[in-house]
Design a protein around this motif. Structure first.
Motif, PDB file in Angstrom:
ATOM      1  N   ARG A 163     -19.418  -2.834   7.181  1.00  0.00           N
ATOM      2  CA  ARG A 163     -20.318  -3.621   8.013  1.00  0.00           C
ATOM      3  C   ARG A 163     -20.049  -3.393   9.479  1.00  0.00           C
ATOM      4  O   ARG A 163     -19.037  -2.847   9.856  1.00  0.00           O
ATOM      5  CB  ARG A 163     -20.135  -5.094   7.727  1.00  0.00           C
ATOM      6  CG  ARG A 163     -20.576  -5.383   6.326  1.00  0.00           C
ATOM      7  CD  ARG A 163     -20.721  -6.844   6.168  1.00  0.00           C
ATOM      8  NE  ARG A 163     -20.641  -7.106   4.748  1.00  0.00           N
ATOM      9  CZ  ARG A 163     -21.424  -7.951   4.124  1.00  0.00           C
ATOM     10  NH1 ARG A 163     -22.313  -8.623   4.769  1.00  0.00           N
ATOM     11  NH2 ARG A 163     -21.297  -8.147   2.843  1.00  0.00           N
ATOM     12  N   SER A 223      -9.248 -14.298  10.485  1.00  0.00           N
ATOM     13  CA  SER A 223      -9.073 -15.719  10.813  1.00  0.00           C
ATOM     14  C   SER A 223      -8.843 -15.920  12.307  1.00  0.00           C
ATOM     15  O   SER A 223      -9.288 -16.914  12.882  1.00  0.00           O
ATOM     16  CB  SER A 223      -7.854 -16.287  10.076  1.00  0.00           C
ATOM     17  OG  SER A 223      -8.000 -16.167   8.701  1.00  0.00           O
ATOM     18  N   GLU A 256     -12.254 -10.113   7.398  1.00  0.00           N
ATOM     19  CA  GLU A 256     -12.576 -11.509   7.688  1.00  0.00           C
ATOM     20  C   GLU A 256     -11.448 -12.075   8.532  1.00  0.00           C
ATOM     21  O   GLU A 256     -10.576 -12.791   8.030  1.00  0.00           O
ATOM     22  CB  GLU A 256     -12.728 -12.294   6.378  1.00  0.00           C
ATOM     23  CG  GLU A 256     -13.937 -11.916   5.551  1.00  0.00           C
ATOM     24  CD  GLU A 256     -15.239 -12.298   6.232  1.00  0.00           C
ATOM     25  OE1 GLU A 256     -15.235 -13.202   7.077  1.00  0.00           O
ATOM     26  OE2 GLU A 256     -16.262 -11.660   5.919  1.00  0.00           O
ATOM     27  N   TYR A 271     -12.121 -15.850  14.202  1.00  0.00           N
ATOM     28  CA  TYR A 271     -12.922 -17.057  13.968  1.00  0.00           C
ATOM     29  C   TYR A 271     -12.325 -18.257  14.703  1.00  0.00           C
ATOM     30  O   TYR A 271     -13.041 -19.174  15.104  1.00  0.00           O
ATOM     31  CB  TYR A 271     -13.022 -17.349  12.464  1.00  0.00           C
ATOM     32  CG  TYR A 271     -13.655 -16.223  11.667  1.00  0.00           C
ATOM     33  CD1 TYR A 271     -14.321 -15.176  12.316  1.00  0.00           C
ATOM     34  CD2 TYR A 271     -13.574 -16.188  10.286  1.00  0.00           C
ATOM     35  CE1 TYR A 271     -14.886 -14.141  11.592  1.00  0.00           C
ATOM     36  CE2 TYR A 271     -14.155 -15.155   9.559  1.00  0.00           C
ATOM     37  CZ  TYR A 271     -14.805 -14.129  10.219  1.00  0.00           C
ATOM     38  OH  TYR A 271     -15.363 -13.108   9.502  1.00  0.00           O
ATOM     39  N   GLN A 310     -18.021  -7.909  13.574  1.00  0.00           N
ATOM     40  CA  GLN A 310     -17.987  -9.293  13.098  1.00  0.00           C
ATOM     41  C   GLN A 310     -18.629  -9.403  11.717  1.00  0.00           C
ATOM     42  O   GLN A 310     -19.066 -10.467  11.324  1.00  0.00           O
ATOM     43  CB  GLN A 310     -18.690 -10.242  14.072  1.00  0.00           C
ATOM     44  CG  GLN A 310     -18.234 -10.091  15.504  1.00  0.00           C
ATOM     45  CD  GLN A 310     -17.061 -10.978  15.843  1.00  0.00           C
ATOM     46  OE1 GLN A 310     -17.145 -12.167  15.843  1.00  0.00           O
ATOM     47  NE2 GLN A 310     -15.929 -10.366  16.137  1.00  0.00           N
ATOM     48  N   GLY A 311     -18.711  -8.279  10.997  1.00  0.00           N
ATOM     49  CA  GLY A 311     -19.356  -8.301   9.693  1.00  0.00           C
ATOM     50  C   GLY A 311     -18.392  -8.705   8.592  1.00  0.00           C
ATOM     51  O   GLY A 311     -17.262  -9.077   8.838  1.00  0.00           O
ATOM     52  N   GLY A 312     -18.839  -8.587   7.375  1.00  0.00           N
ATOM     53  CA  GLY A 312     -17.987  -8.909   6.244  1.00  0.00           C
ATOM     54  C   GLY A 312     -18.449 -10.176   5.554  1.00  0.00           C
ATOM     55  O   GLY A 312     -19.348 -10.860   6.014  1.00  0.00           O
ATOM     56  N   VAL A 313     -17.835 -10.461   4.440  1.00  0.00           N
ATOM     57  CA  VAL A 313     -18.197 -11.663   3.696  1.00  0.00           C
ATOM     58  C   VAL A 313     -17.167 -12.738   3.996  1.00  0.00           C
ATOM     59  O   VAL A 313     -15.974 -12.491   3.921  1.00  0.00           O
ATOM     60  CB  VAL A 313     -18.262 -11.373   2.187  1.00  0.00           C
ATOM     61  CG1 VAL A 313     -18.519 -12.651   1.405  1.00  0.00           C
ATOM     62  CG2 VAL A 313     -19.353 -10.358   1.899  1.00  0.00           C
ATOM     63  N   ALA A 314     -17.618 -13.878   4.375  1.00  0.00           N
ATOM     64  CA  ALA A 314     -16.688 -14.932   4.800  1.00  0.00           C
ATOM     65  C   ALA A 314     -15.869 -15.452   3.642  1.00  0.00           C
ATOM     66  O   ALA A 314     -16.340 -15.516   2.510  1.00  0.00           O
ATOM     67  CB  ALA A 314     -17.470 -16.080   5.431  1.00  0.00           C
ATOM     68  N   GLY A 315     -14.673 -15.812   3.894  1.00  0.00           N
ATOM     69  CA  GLY A 315     -13.840 -16.387   2.841  1.00  0.00           C
ATOM     70  C   GLY A 315     -12.680 -17.155   3.400  1.00  0.00           C
ATOM     71  O   GLY A 315     -12.512 -17.291   4.563  1.00  0.00           O
TER      72      GLY A 315
END
Lengths: 157, 442
Positions: free
Chosen positions: A149, A67, A65, A70, A152-157
């Motif tokens: 994944r 940062s 994820e 993003y 740009q995959g993964g679980v957001a956090g």
């Protein structure tokens, strides 16, 4: 998916990781060229933090994820399908939002007329990154982890 | 009527976050992006490059060529959504087309506020919130006065926030005399502390951009030799400044007109939960138009910054595609550059006196020009809640952003943060977490 981890208990702060990172990213990929050649010497993409007796080398963790990705306003910072996070100097505008976003402090401001973000690229094309290959004490280790994944995959956090 | 599993309204950071998240989970569901703009997925923060460097839409592309094809996005550009029929899950577009959706994301962004100043409709008066706006400003610079009138020499920018100052710098770079008119007593009041905003003002002045504070524009007057165009700005104190081009930059407001039925107060964004879902079934919202939770102050408010837009869009996309994801409380963060001066800030930077915050500062005081480097930390209850860094002092400042986001107690090492953000002086327990394989992010 490659990752580099540090074993702080055996890091001796020799900074050879920084030296070989610089050499690997110099035009001729060699020490003499990097230090004595005509071009600007690359900034090391790994940094030894030291506060005796503690020392450890810090570099990009290629977060699932990220940062920095993003936060990047130009689209220069991307998480690629191989799971690495890469800064594209052609698209980077040197706004340093990634520097402000990276919780590991692992992104540097480049130098020159049009400075761009500089970070660990895991030495693309090399079986083992230069820092790991040249650490005399085994303080840096490369680990292969399963990619869960796509880009740009993964679980957001 | 075409049906889409996912409809995304808007085509900026939040929309990109959603598209990429949806495709990381669901490679095949039908996905549409509807945007009233002619160009999708460009970098809005880089708009002034259109003015300074003649940047094209391709130059501002936020994602590589082939992004839409690779993500199997069907786009409707130049199409405004006129109505959302959430009961029947339909969108009515300005082109007359109707779409039905499974899940909808409203990433409608924000609109530039237009102050009710007389003369605002004259040619040469612009907002600076979209690619079309920036292109209009660039065209205005070439056209003002025509062949007989005076060439564009002077600009007035109304509003001394980030967009206003960026516009002012760009106009100065292309050779105009530029004055910024700010109603408050300092520029960048919403994003910077007083010392640093004073420094920015000094650097702007040294480079030919005058910021007039505690001042207002009463009226914009037409150019006598070209009455359809603006020619001057009349200030509150009666002064008249030449203004061949005017930029209106008095802030932005969330675009929520599509869900009028929610009865939102003006200036408020869409209410969303931590999944970015609105109170309406299968309708999500993200970006400037959504109100997300504020980590440091509690409550919810719009965070009109790129990183929050992308992250919110991403969380929305994951949930729309059937995954569980939550957006954590957000922290404001900005970097900016004015004539070589670099500033990074996060969190609370000018705490009110009654909030019990403590302020630590290091480096030469502001006022030393673009070479100044300066660091200011704001602490509350033993935790870092904000900082401002100038010049070289921004290096590794993301470590401080991380300390804010994770609400780490910094009593034991706070002084070290003034010198260097590096984690070597931090307590072993925190340091080891950073260096562990699990790291500090999920």
């Amino acid at each position: 998916m490659k990752r580099v981890y540090v074993k702080q208990e055996v890091c001796i702060a020799c900074r050879l990781c920084e030296v070989y990172c610089t050499a690997r990213h110099a035009e001729g990929r060699d020490l003499i060229g990097a230090w004595r050649g005509k071009g600007a010497r690359p900034i090391p993409r790994i940094r030894v933090e030291e506060n005796r007796p503690f020392s450890a080398a810090i570099q990009c963790r290629h977060c699932a994820e990220p940062s920095c990705v993003y936060a990047c306003v130009s689209g220069a910072m991307r998480r690629l399908s191989d799971g690495t996070v890469q800064a594209d100097p052609a698209r980077c505008v040197g706004c340093w939002t990634c520097v402000l976003a990276c919780p590991y402090g692992a992104i540097s401001r480049g130098v020159g007329d049009r400075p761009t973000a500089v970070k660990c690229d895991l030495c693309p094309g090399d079986a083992v990154p230069a820092c790991v290959a040249h650490c005399p004490n085994g303080a840096l280790e490369m680990v292969q982890t399963a990619e869960t994944r796509g880009s740009q995959g993964g679980v957001a956090g | 009527m075409t049906h889409y599993d996912y409809c995304v309204v808007g085509s900026s950071a939040a929309a990109a976050g959603a598209v990429e998240a949806i495709r990381s989970v669901d490679p095949s569901g039908r996905l549409a992006v509807v945007s009233e703009e002619r160009v999708a997925f460009y970098s809005r923060p880089l708009l002034t490059r259109v003015i300074t460097a003649g940047a094209s839409a391709e130059d501002l592309a936020y994602r590589p060529k082939g992004f839409l094809e690779e993500n199997r996005v069907e786009v409707r550009l130049g199409a405004r959504v006129d109505a959302v029929d959430h009961e029947n899950r339909r969108l009515l577009l300005s082109t007359g087309e109707e779409l039905s959706y499974g899940r909808l994301l409203l990433a409608t962004g924000s609109a530039a506020k237009v102050p009710p100043v007389p003369g605002r409709d004259l040619a040469g008066v612009h907002t600076l919130a979209s690619l079309a706006d920036a292109q209009a400003v660039a065209a205005s610079l070439g056209s003002s006065g025509g062949s007989t009138g005076p060439r564009t020499r002077s600009a007035v920018v109304i509003g001394g926030g980030l967009i206003g100052l960026q516009g002012a710098e760009a106009l100065r770079e292309v050779g105009l005399e530029v004055a910024v008119i700010e109603g408050l007593d300092r520029p960048l009041a919403t994003v910077l502390d007083r010392d640093t905003s004073t420094l920015v003002q000094e650097v702007l002045a040294a480079n030919g951009v005058t910021v007039l504070t505690s001042q207002m524009v009463k009226a914009l007057r037409a150019n006598p030799s070209d009455p359809a165009r603006v020619g001057s700005a009349v200030l509150g104190d009666g002064r008249e400044l030449q203004a061949d081009v005017v930029i209106l930059a008095t802030g932005v407001q969330p675009r929520t007109e599509l869900l009028k039925g929610l009865g939102l107060a003006p200036g408020r964004g869409f209410p969303v939960n931590s999944h970015m879902a609105t109170p309406w079934p299968d309708v999500y919202a993200a970006g400037d138009a959504a109100e997300v939770s504020d980590l440091l102050r509690g409550g919810a408010r719009p965070f009109p910054i790129w990183p929050t837009a992308y992250a919110g869009g991403r969380v929305a996309g994951l949930n729309m595609a059937g995954q569980q994801a939550d957006l954590p409380g957000q922290v404001a963060m900005n970097t900016f550059h004015f004539f070589g001066l670099t500033v990074a800030s996060a969190g609370i930077v000018e705490p009110p006196a009654d909030e019990g915050c403590e302020v630590l500062t290091a480096g030469p005081p502001p006022g030393r020009g673009p070479d100044a480097h300066h660091r200011k930390l704001v602490l509350k209850d033993g935790r870092l809640v904000g900082f401002v860094c100038v010049g070289e002092a921004i290096d590794r400042c993301g470590l401080a952003t991380g300390l804010i986001r994770q609400q780490v107690r910094v009593e034991g090492f706070r002084e070290s943060l003034l010198k260097d953000f590096g984690l070597a002086p931090w307590p072993e327990e925190i340091r080891s977490k950073y260096l562990s394989r699990e790291g500090i992010l999920s």
